[in-house]
Design an enzyme around this catalytic site. Structure first.
Site, PDB file in Angstrom:
ATOM      1  N   GLU A 213       0.788  -1.233   0.000  1.00 15.59           N
ATOM      2  CA  GLU A 213       0.000   0.000   0.000  1.00 15.59           C
ATOM      3  C   GLU A 213       0.825   1.291   0.000  1.00 15.59           C
ATOM      4  O   GLU A 213       0.744   2.104   0.915  1.00 15.59           O
ATOM      5  CB  GLU A 213      -0.971  -0.003   1.188  1.00 15.59           C
ATOM      6  N   GLU A 331      -6.740  -7.327  -1.309  1.00 17.59           N
ATOM      7  CA  GLU A 331      -7.196  -7.342   0.087  1.00 17.59           C
ATOM      8  C   GLU A 331      -8.664  -6.951   0.122  1.00 17.59           C
ATOM      9  O   GLU A 331      -9.065  -5.976  -0.512  1.00 17.59           O
ATOM     10  CB  GLU A 331      -6.419  -6.352   0.968  1.00 17.59           C
TER      11      GLU A 331
END
Length: 412
Positions: A213, A331
């Site tokens: 991320e 995710e």
């Protein structure tokens, strides 16, 4: 019937049952143990598809960031084996985990720049070996955007005496970038002490991930992270040209397609650009993450559902029409800590996402699989974050996961 005769018949019956049970266990092992180290080809990309041995590859998978951490201590290592066995039994064939742990933290992999804890590295060896044994391919992330397990902040701290004093210096400071490149090389060229195979030559590894991320604190233009992706992707491929590579993106749009920024939750810009980052030639596939319960403040279930549908649909379409590469939902999950949570709500949410993934894959689209956050073993209470799925505790969710695994496997 005499006592001796009865005893003898009972013993014969018990012996027969033991043999049958042994044969059953042996059969189960044969079904679920498919050693990728011996039989598995590398996952490759052909346009918007993944392929293995010239056949299209689709999957259902999971996140378990803690696998190396738990594998590095013999007392907790069995949880890694149990998790991989269970995952394999439920048809999960891809796992995403951390291949990092930086600085003065418990069970750190990299204690200081270029200095590694061999015990923890052997934990990563064990993970790669066990995953291959049970037919689970690994996506291994190489550094964290966040401070958990060290992350980019720790790299900046290591270069503090050389002028690094801002987290964005992770992407721009020459020494920090060299520290990170050194870590890439250390992991990719590591020779597994169990299999004796270098990681870069091991088909049990599906792909490398540049960063979990990535975000910039100050540069919303996307320039800093774009230049970093270009440089680091080329470096990874200079060492390992076989394995696939992805950035680790959540999916935020940037300046390449300004009209798409309205799709970002709260019109938020984080310094990444889903389009330009994934168009880098050495990047093999796109990823998105999905946390509407965190991203959308003061929203209701209807608003979150509409956002999820739009987020997934837009990225699948752009992966096909603009990026021209496969996409993975990297995710997603539903937290038990969110307002109004119920297992039924989680099951419904996962079913909708699984359907979107399957509908893309089954119609020839670019979405090849999803990785729910996160799978855990029993007895890991301190790791619970609200999103955990523990098979023994979640029979209905487990059935949904297994059904998706079966559906995706029929497409291969």
């Amino acid at each position: 019937m005499g006592w001796n005769e009865c005893c003898l018949k009972s013993l014969v019956l018990i012996a027969f049952m033991v043999v049958v049970q042994f044969q059953h266990v042996k059969c189960m092992e044969q079904v679920y143990e498919y050693d990728l180290h011996d039989h598995g080809g590398f996952v490759q990309r052909n346009g918007t598809y993944f392929v293995v041995n010239e056949k299209r590859f689709y999957f259902n998978g999971f996140n378990a960031y803690w696998l190396m951490y738990m594998a590095s201590d013999p007392s907790t290592r069995p949880k890694v084996t149990t998790t991989l066995q269970q995952a394999s039994n439920h048809g999960l064939t891809v796992a995403r985990a951390w291949a990092f742990g930086d600085g003065p933290i418990y069970r750190a992999l990299q204690l200081s720049p270029g200095s590694y804890d061999e015990k923890v590295f052997r934990g990563l060896d064990f993970l790669v070996s066990e995953a291959g044994k049970y037919g689970v391919r690994l996506i291994l992330s190489l550094v964290n955007n966040w401070k958990d397990f060290g992350g980019k902040n720790q790299y900046v701290q290591w270069a503090k005496e050389h002028g690094a004093n801002d987290e964005d210096h992770f992407f721009t400071h020459p020494l920090v970038k060299q520290y990170y490149k050194n870590h890439i090389k250390a992991v990719l060229t590591r020779r597994n002490t169990i299999t004796q195979v270098a990681y870069k030559d091991d088909p049990a590894i599906f792909a490398w991930e540049l960063m979990n991320e990535p975000r910039s604190q100050h540069d919303n233009s996307g320039k800093i992270i774009q230049e970093w992706v270009v440089e680091m992707a080329a470096y990874v491929k200079s060492i390992d040209s076989i394995h696939l590579l992805e950035v680790g993106l959540e999916g935020f749009y940037g300046e390449t397609m300004p009209e798409k920024k309205q799709i970002n939750p709260g019109y938020q810009l984080v310094g990444t650009d889903f389009i330009s980052n994934n168009l880098v030639p050495q990047i093999d596939f796109a990823t998105i993450h999905l946390y509407p319960d965190q991203w959308l403040s003061n929203s209701n279930e209807v608003a979150e559902g509409a956002f999820v549908e739009k987020w997934v649909e837009a990225h699948i379409q752009d992966s096909k029409n603009v990026v021209g590469k496969p996409i993975v939902v990297g995710e997603f999950g539903k937290s038990s800590k969110s307002f109004g949570y119920s297992v039924e709500e989680r099951d419904s949410y996962m079913t909708k996402l699984y359907d979107a993934i399957y509908n893309s894959a089954s119609s020839g689209g670019p979405c090849a699989g999803g990785l729910f956050w996160q799978l855990m073993a029993q007895g890991m209470d301190s790791f619970r974050d609200g999103y955990e799925v523990i098979f023994e505790e979640s029979p209905s969710t487990t059935r949904i996961i297994e059904q998706q695994s079966h559906k995706m496997s029929t497409l291969a």
